[in-house]
Design a protein around this motif. Sequence first.
Motif, PDB file in Angstrom:
ATOM      1  N   THR A  79       0.807  -1.219   0.000  1.00  0.00           N
ATOM      2  CA  THR A  79       0.000   0.000   0.000  1.00  0.00           C
ATOM      3  C   THR A  79       0.846   1.277   0.000  1.00  0.00           C
TER       4      THR A  79
ATOM      5  N   THR B  19       0.825   4.104  -2.870  1.00  0.00           N
ATOM      6  CA  THR B  19       0.569   5.501  -2.509  1.00  0.00           C
ATOM      7  C   THR B  19       1.664   6.402  -3.062  1.00  0.00           C
TER       8      THR B  19
ATOM      9  N   THR C 141     -13.040  10.279  -0.471  1.00  0.00           N
ATOM     10  CA  THR C 141     -12.597   9.287   0.517  1.00  0.00           C
ATOM     11  C   THR C 141     -13.601   9.168   1.657  1.00  0.00           C
TER      12      THR C 141
ATOM     13  N   ASP D 283      -6.628   0.004   4.941  1.00  0.00           N
ATOM     14  CA  ASP D 283      -5.574   0.504   5.827  1.00  0.00           C
ATOM     15  C   ASP D 283      -6.114   1.388   6.949  1.00  0.00           C
ATOM     16  N   PHE D 284      -7.163   2.161   6.644  1.00  0.00           N
ATOM     17  CA  PHE D 284      -7.649   3.135   7.612  1.00  0.00           C
ATOM     18  C   PHE D 284      -9.158   3.320   7.415  1.00  0.00           C
TER      19      PHE D 284
ATOM     20  N   TYR E 112      -4.822   3.492   1.976  1.00  0.00           N
ATOM     21  CA  TYR E 112      -4.138   4.787   2.050  1.00  0.00           C
ATOM     22  C   TYR E 112      -4.056   5.482   0.692  1.00  0.00           C
ATOM     23  N   TRP E 113      -3.993   4.719  -0.387  1.00  0.00           N
ATOM     24  CA  TRP E 113      -3.813   5.306  -1.704  1.00  0.00           C
ATOM     25  C   TRP E 113      -5.087   5.906  -2.285  1.00  0.00           C
TER      26      TRP E 113
END
Length: 180
Positions: A92, A96, A128, A146-147, A152-153
């Motif tokens: 990731t 990114t 996002t 990831d979050f 994240y990208w």
Amino acid sequence: MLWLFLLGAFAGTALDAFHVHTQVERYPSPVLFGVAWWVPLLFGSAALLIGCSHTFVDPLLHQHRSPPLINSIAELAWLILAYLISAGLLDTFTKTGLLLLIYVNFWLLAGRAWQNLVFSLVTAITGTLIEMILVAAGAFTYLHPDFLGVPYWLPCMYAIASLAVGDVGRSLIRTSGGRP
């Protein structure tokens, strides 16, 4: 603006189906090519929102960008490249970094206007957040989040889409004789 909606609905859905096929994401109730029935409506609306918002906010930010339509269509290649990278086997953080590099190069080639940085930032944050809400609602899932359910990208993808789709919207509105 029908053309902008249709471009988003067809191209966006095709790219999303590519993400499904490469196991980036999954829909709980796919209808066709692994995507849900509402995906074309979402991508069509997103393209319309990005393309029109850029065009109508340009005068407020003293932006005078109006590329020829053929150049704007060609700029969509940056977005396709971003999709290819995001679907790759890289980790990731590498994805990114590569997507940030693509964005910076695209921004430099697209005129280096600070206004495009603002549009990209707003589009990246808004897109996002909407995807975080959709993931939390169970509409679809990223297979390697990831979050808060997204990779994240993802904001980088929206920043690149902001440049490409924003220019397509500017060109289509200018070509059709419309003015903000």
